[in-house]
Design an enzyme around this catalytic site. Structure first.
Site, short mmCIF file in Angstrom:
data_model
loop_
_atom_site.label_atom_id
_atom_site.label_comp_id
_atom_site.label_asym_id
_atom_site.label_seq_id
_atom_site.Cartn_x
_atom_site.Cartn_y
_atom_site.Cartn_z
N HIS A 85 1.01 -1.45 0.23
CA HIS A 85 -0.45 -0.28 0.09
C HIS A 85 0.62 1.22 0.21
O HIS A 85 1.37 1.84 0.80
CB HIS A 85 -0.97 -0.22 1.28
CG HIS A 85 -2.27 0.77 1.86
ND1 HIS A 85 -2.69 1.42 0.43
CD2 HIS A 85 -1.79 2.69 1.62
CE1 HIS A 85 -3.41 2.72 0.63
NE2 HIS A 85 -2.69 3.22 1.64
N ASP A 164 -15.07 2.34 6.86
CA ASP A 164 -13.87 3.00 6.25
C ASP A 164 -14.43 4.58 5.54
O ASP A 164 -14.05 5.49 5.13
CB ASP A 164 -12.86 2.62 5.70
CG ASP A 164 -11.69 3.77 5.64
OD1 ASP A 164 -11.04 3.89 6.55
OD2 ASP A 164 -11.15 4.14 4.50
N ARG A 171 -14.29 12.67 6.86
CA ARG A 171 -13.10 13.14 7.17
C ARG A 171 -12.89 14.41 5.77
O ARG A 171 -12.04 15.36 5.67
CB ARG A 171 -11.89 12.53 7.22
CG ARG A 171 -11.92 11.39 8.43
CD ARG A 171 -11.41 10.54 8.81
NE ARG A 171 -10.01 10.50 8.33
CZ ARG A 171 -8.33 9.64 7.62
NH1 ARG A 171 -9.29 8.59 7.91
NH2 ARG A 171 -7.82 10.38 7.77
N SER A 186 -7.68 3.66 9.16
CA SER A 186 -8.08 3.58 7.82
C SER A 186 -7.15 2.47 6.76
O SER A 186 -7.95 2.10 5.97
CB SER A 186 -8.35 5.32 7.48
OG SER A 186 -8.23 4.59 5.48
N LYS A 190 -8.97 -1.53 6.03
CA LYS A 190 -8.86 -2.34 4.96
C LYS A 190 -7.33 -3.16 4.23
O LYS A 190 -8.31 -3.86 3.88
CB LYS A 190 -8.53 -0.89 4.00
CG LYS A 190 -9.85 -0.04 3.91
CD LYS A 190 -9.67 1.34 2.57
CE LYS A 190 -8.97 1.60 3.49
NZ LYS A 190 -8.66 3.33 2.96
N1 URA Z 1 -5.59 6.47 2.50
C1 URA Z 1 -6.43 5.68 3.29
O1 URA Z 1 -7.05 4.85 2.66
N2 URA Z 1 -7.15 6.62 4.43
C2 URA Z 1 -6.93 7.48 5.14
O2 URA Z 1 -7.30 7.95 5.37
C3 URA Z 1 -5.78 8.21 4.13
C4 URA Z 1 -5.33 8.10 3.07
#
Ligand code: URA
Length: 439
Positions: A85, A164, A171, A186, A190
């Site tokens: 990621h 999320d 947010r 977050s 995931k």
């Molecule tokens: N990417 C994400 O998946 N979540 C965040 O809070 C910020 C960047």
């Protein structure tokens, strides 16, 4: 799960009190399922933005995100699973090369992604530049492709971490994205729900990244690596530089073309260096022996790439969309290109149509910026430095304004780069490594 008064929890968090795990689990569940209004959820997010979360609170918040939906079970696959990621950067097309490369090394790479917002593009938007390519897959299709091809990049389905989606959307419009615990929960929520066995995080640092300072980037990396450990996911983070765009291209089709060039054994040095550093980490975490540089040079990653795209309906033979309008920005003087600002290039690409302002906006797959010269190169007055690609001529002015002050050409007596440490081949692109796995 007990019942709570949302306003009492918000006030307690606002005043710096520690909330019980059960209270946080209740709050996330109530927010996700519409039992409390968005105003209260937003107020809680802002209170967390200012007060942070303790380790116990972070663990409860992350667990609530994971438990809000399904958790994929990839244990039936014969290969070790490992994902990557990135926290997002300009020209960051690493996933397009890395997923097929690591699959060619023997792992299964389940890369469930989101769409891009703002100045950094999303991997799904890039792949959708390929005619016919389909981002949405059912869980059975994901498993089948991982088994047959070894890699899948697709949209995270609605059943995965729905909390999320709700929290991030709020947010995004209320100014509470840049909170280390909220970002960590977050991203890791995931990834843990996705079911990967190991994970490598590419935490970008620099003017084109979420995290501008190394200290904050390290804290984010350590927080995510810690959450990975809590859930038995072997996790490593690399802090990598994002002061200047990665590679030369920023923009969907332009980046796919550059990724293909890299899979074919070419590609810009910085892109190759970051991709191989991440690939080595992934291969090691997956317990494999292969050398990613050798696999890339041998062409096997390109074979997996073609299979991966074809499995999702993509037709590479159709070629990439090409922009109708191409404008060149020349060097203002003789000298050394000492700086190309990633944020300026990202904003320019966005204004040319490569990015979206809200989740529903379409993107122009042909739009973007090509950096014809990289920091550290000697240039002549008038030499083309940047190419702006767009389908709409009236978008050029905004892109040119974004690039104002976004690059420097300096005059050095000996033609060297002077104080600039941006020369791509010499630059320390991989700044630091943080890991949780048992050595
Ligand atoms: N990417 C994400 O998946 N979540 C965040 O809070 C910020 C960047």
């Amino acid at each position: 799960m007990g019942d709570y008064l949302a306003v009492e929890l918000i006030c307690a968090k606002r005043d710096g009190e520690e909330l019980a795990p059960g209270a946080l689990a209740w709050f996330v569940d109530a927010a996700t399922n519409g039992r409390i209004p968005d105003e209260q959820t937003s107020a809680m997010l802002m209170a967390i933005f200012f007060q942070g979360l303790s380790a116990a609170e972070l663990s409860a918040w992350t667990a609530a995100i994971i438990d809000s939906g399904e958790r994929l079970d990839l244990s039936c696959l014969p290969r070790p699973t490992v994902d990557k990621h990135s926290t997002g950067g300009v020209g960051d097309k690493v996933s397009l090369v890395l997923a097929p490369l690591v699959a060619a090394c023997g792992a299964a790479v389940p890369q469930l992604s989101g769409r891009g917002l703002g100045h950094t593009g999303g991997t799904l938007d890039k792949l959708e530049a390929i005619e016919g390519w389909r981002a949405s897959l059912a869980n059975e299709e994901i498993l089948r492709q991982l088994d047959d091809v070894g890699a899948v990049i697709c949209a995270a389905g609605p059943g995965l971490a729905p909390a999320d989606r709700k929290l991030y959307a709020l947010r995004d419009i209320t100014g509470s994205v840049e909170s280390i615990p909220l970002i960590a929960a977050s991203i890791m929520g995931k990834k843990i729900a996705e079911g990967t066995g190991s994970l490598v995080l590419d935490v970008k640092v620099g003017c084109g990244a979420f995290m501008k300072e190394r200290g904050r980037a390290r804290t984010l990396a350590e927080t995510m690596v810690g959450l990975g450990a809590d859930y038995g996911v072997r996790t490593t983070a690399l802090l990598t530089g994002m002061d200047t765009p990665l590679g030369r291209a920023a923009g969907n089709a332009l980046e796919v073309a550059e990724a293909e060039e890299t899979l074919a054994g070419g590609g810009p040095d910085d892109l190759v260096a970051v991709t191989l550093a991440l690939a080595r980490e992934m291969v090691r975490l997956a317990g494999l022996e292969a050398d990613p540089a050798e696999v890339l040079a041998g062409g096997r990653a390109m074979d997996v790439w073609r299979d991966m795209i074809a499995a999702q309906g993509g037709n590479l033979a159709a070629g990439m969309p090409v922009a109708r309008v191409v404008e060149v920005v020349g060097s203002p003087a003789d000298g050394v290109l000492s700086r190309v600002d990633a944020m300026a290039v990202g904003m320019a690409a966005w204004r040319l149509g490569a990015g979206r302002g809200s989740q529903e906006d379409p993107v122009d797959h042909a739009a973007g910026v090509v950096c014809l010269a990289k920091p550290g190169e000697t240039v002549r007055a008038g030499q083309p430095l940047l190419e702006l690609h767009t389908s709409e001529e009236n978008l050029l002015a905004g892109a040119l304004a974004a690039l104002e002050g976004g690059f420097d050409v300096i005059d050095t007596p000996d033609g060297s780069c002077g104080s600039c440490d941006d020369r791509p081949s010499e630059r320390a692109l991989v700044i630091e490594r943080i890991g949780n796995e048992q050595e």
